[in-house]
Design an enzyme around this catalytic site. Structure first.
Site, PDB file in Angstrom:
ATOM      1  N   CYS A   1      -2.733  -2.500   8.735  1.00 31.72           N
ATOM      2  CA  CYS A   1      -2.455  -1.133   9.229  1.00 31.72           C
ATOM      3  C   CYS A   1      -1.991  -1.213  10.690  1.00 31.72           C
ATOM      4  O   CYS A   1      -1.040  -0.528  11.088  1.00 31.72           O
ATOM      5  CB  CYS A   1      -3.694  -0.259   9.127  1.00 31.72           C
ATOM      6  SG  CYS A   1      -4.466  -0.243   7.499  1.00 31.72           S
TER       7      CYS A   1
ATOM      8  N   CYS B   1       0.828  -1.218   0.000  1.00 28.77           N
ATOM      9  CA  CYS B   1       0.000   0.000   0.000  1.00 28.77           C
ATOM     10  C   CYS B   1       0.854   1.257   0.000  1.00 28.77           C
ATOM     11  O   CYS B   1       0.331   2.358  -0.165  1.00 28.77           O
ATOM     12  CB  CYS B   1      -0.953   0.011   1.196  1.00 28.77           C
ATOM     13  SG  CYS B   1      -0.133   0.202   2.789  1.00 28.77           S
TER      14      CYS B   1
HETATM   15 FE1  FES Z   1      -1.772   0.144   4.280  1.00 27.98          FE
HETATM   16 FE2  FES Z   1      -3.287   1.336   6.148  1.00 27.98          FE
HETATM   17  S1  FES Z   1      -3.798   0.944   4.059  1.00 27.98           S
HETATM   18  S2  FES Z   1      -1.200   0.763   6.279  1.00 27.98           S
END
Ligand code: FES
Length: 156
Positions: free
Chosen positions: A109, A36
């Site tokens: 996360c 991400c």
């Molecule tokens: Fe990857 Fe939150 S979307 S750390």
């Protein structure tokens, strides 16, 4: 993401705790998630309390994932007064605290926060060392222009 969780995250974001660099930290840990693109750094300062080294305070910087910021805010409060070993024993779901269970797509996360804490409290990082920020250096700078002593760990 369900509405209740979104509200709890927004509540944590409305008044984030311990955000920003910490001058004179004893330990620093940085992790990234290549999927991400989120990166998170955590600073930890210890103090002596009743003959034990406990976490006096911790702070963090993050690149904007709201869930990671909310978890880091809660986690940096949660670990105050704990020894490094006690903090390391906390799982990501415990660090997320009052946010409650996270949906599958947001679990990483909280794991990013756990990873930053583990990176900061790993044996080579836990020894007191100067971690004062260099003037004009940002978190982004340190990822794009790494300097000696900065360790970036990408989580699996
Ligand atoms: Fe990857 Fe939150 S979307 S750390």
């Amino acid at each position: 993401m369900n509405e209740d969780l979104q509200k709890r995250i927004q509540a944590a974001l409305a008044n984030p705790q311990n955000m920003g660099e910490m001058a004179g930290a004893d330990a620093i840990g940085t992790v990234g998630n290549a999927d991400c693109g989120e990166m998170l750094r955590m600073w930890v300062k210890f103090k002596e309390e009743n003959g034990r080294q406990v976490i006096d305070r911790a702070s963090f910087q993050s690149f904007g994932c709201e869930t990671a910021i909310a978890v880091a805010s809660l986690a940096t409060e949660l670990i105050r007064g704990k020894t490094a070993a006690e903090a390391l024993a906390l799982k990501s779901e415990e660090l997320a605290g009052e946010l409650g269970p996270l949906p599958p797509m947001k679990i990483h996360c909280a794991q990013l926060v756990e990873g930053a804490l583990r990176s900061a409290l790993s044996p080579e990082s836990a020894a007191p060392k100067p971690a004062a920020p260099v003037a004009g250096t940002t978190l982004l700078d340190s990822f794009t222009k790494p300097k000696d002593g900065v360790k970036l760990t990408f989580l699996d």
